[in-house]
Design a protein around this motif. Sequence first.
Motif, PDB file in Angstrom:
ATOM      1  N   ARG A 207       0.679  -1.224  -0.022  1.00  0.00           N
ATOM      2  CA  ARG A 207       0.026   0.042   0.046  1.00  0.00           C
ATOM      3  C   ARG A 207       0.928   1.252   0.050  1.00  0.00           C
ATOM      4  O   ARG A 207       0.553   2.375  -0.691  1.00  0.00           O
ATOM      5  N   GLU A 208       1.980   1.219   0.654  1.00  0.00           N
ATOM      6  CA  GLU A 208       2.926   2.173   0.941  1.00  0.00           C
ATOM      7  C   GLU A 208       3.359   2.582  -0.663  1.00  0.00           C
ATOM      8  O   GLU A 208       3.591   3.800  -1.287  1.00  0.00           O
ATOM      9  N   ARG A 209       3.475   1.361  -1.411  1.00  0.00           N
ATOM     10  CA  ARG A 209       3.909   1.668  -2.988  1.00  0.00           C
ATOM     11  C   ARG A 209       3.068   1.992  -3.713  1.00  0.00           C
ATOM     12  O   ARG A 209       3.245   3.229  -4.622  1.00  0.00           O
ATOM     13  N   PHE A 210       2.116   1.403  -3.716  1.00  0.00           N
ATOM     14  CA  PHE A 210       0.940   1.532  -4.906  1.00  0.00           C
ATOM     15  C   PHE A 210      -0.325   2.222  -4.389  1.00  0.00           C
ATOM     16  O   PHE A 210      -1.496   2.632  -5.229  1.00  0.00           O
ATOM     17  N   GLY A 211      -0.247   2.875  -2.934  1.00  0.00           N
ATOM     18  CA  GLY A 211      -1.329   3.801  -2.807  1.00  0.00           C
ATOM     19  C   GLY A 211      -2.446   2.864  -2.105  1.00  0.00           C
ATOM     20  O   GLY A 211      -2.164   1.638  -2.004  1.00  0.00           O
ATOM     21  N   ASP A 212      -3.211   3.600  -0.979  1.00  0.00           N
ATOM     22  CA  ASP A 212      -4.035   2.614  -0.112  1.00  0.00           C
ATOM     23  C   ASP A 212      -5.220   2.263  -0.683  1.00  0.00           C
ATOM     24  O   ASP A 212      -5.710   1.074  -0.293  1.00  0.00           O
ATOM     25  N   LYS A 213      -5.511   2.561  -2.064  1.00  0.00           N
ATOM     26  CA  LYS A 213      -6.952   2.212  -2.511  1.00  0.00           C
ATOM     27  C   LYS A 213      -6.863   0.721  -3.138  1.00  0.00           C
ATOM     28  O   LYS A 213      -7.757   0.295  -3.599  1.00  0.00           O
ATOM     29  N   MET A 214      -5.573   0.360  -3.607  1.00  0.00           N
ATOM     30  CA  MET A 214      -5.520  -0.895  -4.503  1.00  0.00           C
ATOM     31  C   MET A 214      -5.836  -2.084  -3.621  1.00  0.00           C
ATOM     32  O   MET A 214      -6.976  -2.833  -4.203  1.00  0.00           O
ATOM     33  N   ILE A 215      -5.487  -2.236  -2.595  1.00  0.00           N
ATOM     34  CA  ILE A 215      -5.697  -3.599  -1.770  1.00  0.00           C
ATOM     35  C   ILE A 215      -6.643  -3.179  -0.891  1.00  0.00           C
ATOM     36  O   ILE A 215      -6.801  -2.252   0.075  1.00  0.00           O
ATOM     37  N   HIS A 216      -7.822  -3.816  -0.810  1.00  0.00           N
ATOM     38  CA  HIS A 216      -8.909  -3.773  -0.026  1.00  0.00           C
ATOM     39  C   HIS A 216      -9.021  -4.609   1.157  1.00  0.00           C
ATOM     40  O   HIS A 216      -8.404  -6.066   1.193  1.00  0.00           O
ATOM     41  N   THR A 217      -9.379  -4.082   2.506  1.00  0.00           N
ATOM     42  CA  THR A 217      -9.475  -5.038   3.716  1.00  0.00           C
ATOM     43  C   THR A 217     -10.754  -5.510   3.912  1.00  0.00           C
ATOM     44  O   THR A 217     -11.628  -4.620   3.749  1.00  0.00           O
ATOM     45  N   VAL A 218     -11.011  -7.049   4.083  1.00  0.00           N
ATOM     46  CA  VAL A 218     -12.351  -7.382   4.494  1.00  0.00           C
ATOM     47  C   VAL A 218     -12.099  -7.719   5.991  1.00  0.00           C
ATOM     48  O   VAL A 218     -11.534  -8.921   6.098  1.00  0.00           O
ATOM     49  N   LYS A 219     -12.787  -6.896   6.796  1.00  0.00           N
ATOM     50  CA  LYS A 219     -12.382  -7.250   8.176  1.00  0.00           C
ATOM     51  C   LYS A 219     -12.696  -8.578   8.667  1.00  0.00           C
ATOM     52  O   LYS A 219     -13.964  -9.041   8.275  1.00  0.00           O
ATOM     53  N   GLY A 220     -11.951  -9.382   9.260  1.00  0.00           N
ATOM     54  CA  GLY A 220     -12.381 -10.476   9.779  1.00  0.00           C
ATOM     55  C   GLY A 220     -12.321 -11.646   8.605  1.00  0.00           C
ATOM     56  O   GLY A 220     -12.243 -12.889   9.247  1.00  0.00           O
ATOM     57  N   VAL A 221     -11.784 -11.554   7.649  1.00  0.00           N
ATOM     58  CA  VAL A 221     -11.601 -12.317   6.329  1.00  0.00           C
ATOM     59  C   VAL A 221     -10.150 -12.301   5.815  1.00  0.00           C
ATOM     60  O   VAL A 221      -9.164 -12.853   6.312  1.00  0.00           O
ATOM     61  N   GLY A 222     -10.009 -11.222   5.236  1.00  0.00           N
ATOM     62  CA  GLY A 222      -8.595 -11.150   4.526  1.00  0.00           C
ATOM     63  C   GLY A 222      -8.540  -9.690   3.554  1.00  0.00           C
ATOM     64  O   GLY A 222      -9.002  -8.707   3.900  1.00  0.00           O
TER      65      GLY A 222
END
Lengths: 226, 226
Positions: A207-222
């Motif tokens: 996320r540091e490299r490519f911005g926060d929006k690319m990888i999405h968190t699904v809380k409690g899952v992954g």
Amino acid sequence: MKKTAKSIVLVDDDHDILEFLTYNLRQADYKVYTATNGEDAIALVNKIEPSLVLMDIMMPGIDGIEALRLIRASRINEQPLIVLLTARSEEYSQIAGFDAGADDFITKPIRPRLLLAKIEALLRRKAVRNNNEIQTEFNDVKINREKFTVTFNGNEIQIPKKEFELLELFFSRPGKVFKRQQILSLLWGDDTIVGERTVDVHIRKLRERFGDKMIHTVKGVGYSIT
Amino acid sequence: MKKTAKSIVLVDDDHDILEFLTYNLRQADYKVYTATNGEDAIALVNKIEPSLVLMDIMMPGIDGIEALRLIRASRINEQPLIVLLTARSEEYSQIAGFDAGADDFITKPIRPRLLLAKIEALLRRKAVRNNNEIQTEFNDVKINREKFTVTFNGNEIQIPKKEFELLELFFSRPGKVFKRQQILSLLWGDDTIVGERTVDVHIRKLRERFGDKMIHTVKGVGYSIT
DNA sequence: GCTTGTTTTAACATTACCTTAACTTTCTGT
DNA sequence: ACAGAAAGTTAAGGTAATGTTAAAACAAGC
């Protein structure tokens, strides 16, 4: 219990080699089909749809590399693994072979044990990768497997191996949510003992490299990419 | 992304034209070397071993056609492409030029775009014709496959066989990361048993010769040139 | 057989990367 | 709103991978 025998198509213009390989592969429980030239090979591959094709590069008529290209072009689904046989001196035909989509090479003279080991390793890897034809581009980010680089906003950069592999995994199924345990199992292997939170740190780096929006968190899952 | 810079030797007795062409060719990412007469041109060509020579026909002393003959005669391997510059009126000299082995002509006044287009077409054709898509030049380093030598900063040197082969391999696919195992398999053969770290030592030697920045390490994977 | 140059091995030094752990923030269910 | 859980974030330390060197093994030429 007996496993299903995998089929192998064997292509070489030298009958002695054909016989030698056929014998060794049959010993190892593969179903072997043979052709002695490129044209027959292509027809045979389309008919049998083998798991693997083992083909000499040097052949009269359509040579191995050309045949390889034609096979890759003709069959859209379920590409067989293709292993090329080269003489030791033809080092640089291997480069052309890689370009054309060869999965591996065996140099003559052939050591049966080595050959079998390579074949088994390839088949195993194929089973793992199975259907995921891995995508190389997503949003602004593009990965280059050959160069181990990532292009982002027009800059080509190097990133550490684990980060690269993680990115690769996400790219392989955009949108799919990977559980931490899944990620560990796929990238680290089932036998390694590494805390789940390690994944978080690598995610952070990405996320540091490519911005926060690319990888999405699904809380409690992954995590997933979106 | 950086392409491999090809070298061009430029020969003209008119300084304005030299400057004009140098500027344009450098813009297009070629490495340009200049000479103002036939004698110097021949010496320069032998030293640089450029991919292409761009030379005026009309020069004092040894003229373009004579210089062309001498270059063709002196260099047995790796003939450079030679393009002659002619005034529009000198059409007849083109006949002599073709006879002497010129690859193409450019008529003055020179249109930079046309010149670049022609040069690129020629270089591409040359690469295809030689059938060795394998690069011989990268950054400041150029390899000569016949003589087993490497030219670096204008000096032609001999390097040990293994180092040469390794360099050759990297040149064949600039940017590609070669795994140690791949390198061993390609250069040593599948049947030899040599420790992977041997590769590191050869890498070290190459870096010693050509500087640290040419060969790049991808930790956990292998090496590439950049 | 000696000499010279090349290749490989092995040992030690260095570094980049990975992992851990501790602290902070955000989310979720009640 | 609150507590608890999950994820974010950071930095330090350990570790495996690579850098580097020297010497042994090997080969080629005299």
